[in-house]
Motif scaffolding. Structure first.
Motif, PDB file in Angstrom:
ATOM      1  N   LEU A   1       0.839  -1.208   0.000  1.00  0.00           N
ATOM      2  CA  LEU A   1       0.000   0.000   0.000  1.00  0.00           C
ATOM      3  C   LEU A   1       0.870   1.253   0.000  1.00  0.00           C
ATOM      4  CD1 LEU A   1      -2.903   1.280   0.325  1.00  0.00           C
ATOM      5  CD2 LEU A   1      -2.340   1.409   2.749  1.00  0.00           C
ATOM      6  N   LEU A   2       1.885   1.298   0.876  1.00  0.00           N
ATOM      7  CA  LEU A   2       2.726   2.491   0.952  1.00  0.00           C
ATOM      8  C   LEU A   2       3.590   2.647  -0.304  1.00  0.00           C
ATOM      9  CD1 LEU A   2       3.635   2.606   4.751  1.00  0.00           C
ATOM     10  CD2 LEU A   2       1.924   3.912   3.502  1.00  0.00           C
ATOM     11  N   CYS A   3       4.006   1.549  -0.911  1.00  0.00           N
ATOM     12  CA  CYS A   3       4.729   1.635  -2.186  1.00  0.00           C
ATOM     13  C   CYS A   3       3.816   2.160  -3.281  1.00  0.00           C
ATOM     14  CB  CYS A   3       5.289   0.268  -2.589  1.00  0.00           C
ATOM     15  SG  CYS A   3       6.785  -0.178  -1.699  1.00  0.00           S
ATOM     16  N   LYS A   4       2.566   1.733  -3.250  1.00  0.00           N
ATOM     17  CA  LYS A   4       1.575   2.187  -4.240  1.00  0.00           C
ATOM     18  C   LYS A   4       1.354   3.698  -4.101  1.00  0.00           C
ATOM     19  CE  LYS A   4      -3.058   0.853  -5.789  1.00  0.00           C
ATOM     20  NZ  LYS A   4      -2.691   0.664  -7.185  1.00  0.00           N
ATOM     21  N   VAL A   5       1.295   4.180  -2.891  1.00  0.00           N
ATOM     22  CA  VAL A   5       1.034   5.598  -2.641  1.00  0.00           C
ATOM     23  C   VAL A   5       2.263   6.451  -2.934  1.00  0.00           C
ATOM     24  CG1 VAL A   5       0.532   7.289  -0.815  1.00  0.00           C
ATOM     25  CG2 VAL A   5      -0.779   5.170  -0.952  1.00  0.00           C
ATOM     26  N   PHE A   6       3.434   6.021  -2.459  1.00  0.00           N
ATOM     27  CA  PHE A   6       4.607   6.882  -2.516  1.00  0.00           C
ATOM     28  C   PHE A   6       5.583   6.603  -3.665  1.00  0.00           C
ATOM     29  CE2 PHE A   6       3.395   7.162   2.017  1.00  0.00           C
ATOM     30  CZ  PHE A   6       3.154   8.522   2.055  1.00  0.00           C
ATOM     31  N   ARG A   7       5.434   5.473  -4.364  1.00  0.00           N
ATOM     32  CA  ARG A   7       6.410   5.175  -5.419  1.00  0.00           C
ATOM     33  C   ARG A   7       5.777   4.758  -6.738  1.00  0.00           C
ATOM     34  NH1 ARG A   7      11.673   2.048  -3.722  1.00  0.00           N
ATOM     35  NH2 ARG A   7      12.355   3.090  -5.595  1.00  0.00           N
ATOM     36  N   TRP A   8       4.967   3.717  -6.724  1.00  0.00           N
ATOM     37  CA  TRP A   8       4.453   3.137  -7.968  1.00  0.00           C
ATOM     38  C   TRP A   8       2.928   3.045  -7.925  1.00  0.00           C
ATOM     39  CZ3 TRP A   8       8.173  -0.156  -5.298  1.00  0.00           C
ATOM     40  CH2 TRP A   8       9.489   0.104  -5.685  1.00  0.00           C
ATOM     41  N   PRO A   9       2.217   4.046  -8.429  1.00  0.00           N
ATOM     42  CA  PRO A   9       0.748   4.044  -8.368  1.00  0.00           C
ATOM     43  C   PRO A   9       0.110   2.852  -9.084  1.00  0.00           C
ATOM     44  CG  PRO A   9       1.580   6.186  -9.086  1.00  0.00           C
ATOM     45  CD  PRO A   9       2.757   5.257  -9.027  1.00  0.00           C
ATOM     46  N   ASP A  10       0.812   2.266 -10.049  1.00  0.00           N
ATOM     47  CA  ASP A  10       0.242   1.139 -10.795  1.00  0.00           C
ATOM     48  C   ASP A  10       0.566  -0.218 -10.183  1.00  0.00           C
ATOM     49  OD1 ASP A  10       2.935   1.485 -11.436  1.00  0.00           O
ATOM     50  OD2 ASP A  10       2.695   0.621 -13.431  1.00  0.00           O
ATOM     51  N   LEU A  11       1.198  -0.231  -9.014  1.00  0.00           N
ATOM     52  CA  LEU A  11       1.534  -1.488  -8.334  1.00  0.00           C
ATOM     53  C   LEU A  11       0.245  -2.226  -7.973  1.00  0.00           C
ATOM     54  CD1 LEU A  11       4.059  -2.988  -7.238  1.00  0.00           C
ATOM     55  CD2 LEU A  11       3.609  -1.890  -5.060  1.00  0.00           C
ATOM     56  N   ARG A  12       0.211  -3.542  -8.278  1.00  0.00           N
ATOM     57  CA  ARG A  12      -1.008  -4.305  -8.047  1.00  0.00           C
ATOM     58  C   ARG A  12      -0.858  -5.409  -7.002  1.00  0.00           C
ATOM     59  NH1 ARG A  12       0.023  -4.256 -13.354  1.00  0.00           N
ATOM     60  NH2 ARG A  12       0.528  -6.447 -13.300  1.00  0.00           N
ATOM     61  N   HIS A  13       0.341  -5.970  -6.865  1.00  0.00           N
ATOM     62  CA  HIS A  13       0.473  -7.169  -6.047  1.00  0.00           C
ATOM     63  C   HIS A  13       1.845  -7.233  -5.396  1.00  0.00           C
ATOM     64  CE1 HIS A  13       0.485 -11.542  -5.182  1.00  0.00           C
ATOM     65  NE2 HIS A  13      -0.808 -11.328  -5.020  1.00  0.00           N
TER      66      HIS A  13
END
Length: 128
Positions: A64-76
């Motif tokens: 979740l934090l990687c999705k928010v702060f680094r890679w918005p398209d991260l899924r899994h």
């Protein structure tokens, strides 16, 4: 319209997670995000069981934090790997997980499948 709803939900979920952090943890996260991984930052240890639901998906807190702060398209979580700079890696704290987004690296996807396997790679060079 659906994208705006998902974005609002992500924002609310992130806000709820950040509200649970202590001041020192927030400062460490801020330092990691502002330095974009350029500075050595401490682990951000949070309860491993505190997964977060976003729509139909469950995200572990590090994802979740990687999705928010680094890679918005991260899924899994299979798309990231823990870096060796993460001091919590392999430690005896299974109830805690490092959520520092700069202690994870994104795995690259191949743009095209690898070439077909050939048992005899030089066959195409033989005269016919």
């Amino acid at each position: 319209r659906a994208a705006a709803g998902a974005e609002a939900e992500l924002k609310a979920l992130t806000h709820a997670v950040l509200k649970r952090l202590k001041e020192r943890q927030l400062e460490g996260l801020l330092h990691a995000v502002e330095s974009r991984g350029g500075a050595r930052t401490p682990c951000l240890l949070l309860p491993a069981r505190a997964d977060s639901r976003l729509g139909q998906h469950w995200y572990p807190l590090p994802v979740l934090l990687c999705k928010v702060f680094r890679w918005p398209d991260l899924r899994h979580c299979s798309e990231v790997k823990r870096l060796c700079c993460c001091e919590s890696y392999g430690k005896a704290h299974p109830e805690l997980v490092c959520c520092n987004p700069h202690h994870l690296s994104r795995l690259c996807e191949l743009e095209s499948p690898p070439p077909p396997y050939s048992r005899y790679p030089m066959d195409f060079l033989k005269p016919t």
